[in-house]
Write an enzyme that holds these catalytic residues in place. Sequence first.
Site, PDB file in Angstrom:
ATOM      1  CD  GLU A 164      -2.844   1.278   2.256  1.00 35.91           C
ATOM      2  OE1 GLU A 164      -2.616   0.592   3.265  1.00 35.91           O
ATOM      3  OE2 GLU A 164      -3.710   2.157   2.210  1.00 35.91           O
ATOM      4  CG  ASP A 165       1.552   2.865   3.275  1.00 33.90           C
ATOM      5  OD1 ASP A 165       0.565   3.258   2.637  1.00 33.90           O
ATOM      6  OD2 ASP A 165       1.522   2.593   4.481  1.00 33.90           O
TER       7      ASP A 165
END
Length: 479
Positions: A76-77
């Site tokens: 996600e990051d």
Amino acid sequence: MLRQYELVELVKAYDPGIDEALLNKAYVFSLRAHGTQVRESGDPFFSHPVEVAGILANLKLDHVTIAAALLHDTVEDTVATLEDIEHGFGEQIAFLVGGVTKLSKLALQSDTAMQAENFRKLVLAMADDIRVLLIKLADRMHNMQTLHYRKDPHRRQKIAQETLDIFAPLASRVGLQSMKEAFEDLAFKELNEPAYKTTTERLARLCSSSTGPIEEIVSDLKSVLEKVNIHARVLGRLKTPYSIWKKMVTRNTTFEELCDILAFRVVVQTLPECYQALGILHNSYWVIPGRFKDYISTPKVNNYQSLHTAVISPKYRRIEVQIRTEQMDMAAEYGIAAHWQYKQNVHAHDGTQYQWIRNLLQMMAQAKSPGEFLENTKIEMFQDQVFCFTEKGELVVLPKGATTIDFAYAIDVWTGDHISEAYVNGKSMPLRTVLKNGDQVQVITSNNPTTVPAWEKFACTGRAKARIRHYLDQSSPKK
Ligand code: MN
């Protein structure tokens, strides 16, 4: 922050057969991927996945879960992709990371529909592999532990409320009692700081009183048990601030009036010893009526087993006592996580074996709107029973949603047929009032039957509904 070797040692201590190289690889991959990212606290972002892995290592989860926890925010990051994870760490870890990633993308949407959608995804993911839920719980736990670093008060409140509404009941549902309590207390602190402060201060004062009430009662309980040759492990503790505050509010009592602030656990070796211990305790102390519960013969929905009772200890303290075997204690501490510790159940990875997850899936299919689904599941996750008391302190167990009418019929049919007024916690309330845990109910009856058709709508127990229908059929004019 937990260091690489510390984490590996922690896992090795309970699972000597782990793939050490895999854990080290996950640690380094995550460290590199998150690079120089920082959290609002100023800590390097990488400290977060490491702490999440640490929480799961304390639950003694398998190294696959620990590795997935280290990697849970990389997709996600960071620039890493799910293909990278699968390529480097295999299908299982990629599935877990993917499951957690899907969830966080939707996290904390403002409207109910989005929140419900997020929750729906969580249910689907945990039906495939319940470890997705365990990682998500640990992730939320670390975010709650560091919540005070977040600058936006509105967002803090939102996270805390969601934790209280969804994550605490979920932790409870998978048997992680201490995690549930930690969620509640952290959320309580954020949502109602003055009440949290007062409660903790008073608890601290109670504990620091020179008498040392906990140690004193522990040794008293031990010596009583030793008289019948039961050598038990006895632990005492204060109940959590949130649970005490909740009781004060629902029972409408003050801190001073509240009796069960001290809770004790008696851990014995065998099942017969549980009942022997109960017998000797009931013989040696005054028993508080209506508080005995046998969760050994009838385990809770999350498989929790224990005998519960409340007695008056020396110096007139009212205490709560739980009695269970070492094995039940282990299950109570680790919940579902215990499956991986003992590898007793190879199918444990398949969440669909848990009836309650199946129930959630079914509700999801039937719900007319996401909002309705969220509401239904909240009810399903919280305990499905409410415990109420008569004015004499006798326990009446009712399904969630029960009203004073159900209460009256639970006492006996005559009382149900003749109820004219009800006092809940000393206040006169409409008969349709839905009862809450800990409510004390006094039913006033009249000499003549009072049943009216509208009651059928307000009754939720089969017993009450059947009786009302029967009564109305009888009294309606014959065709
Ligand atoms: Mn995270």
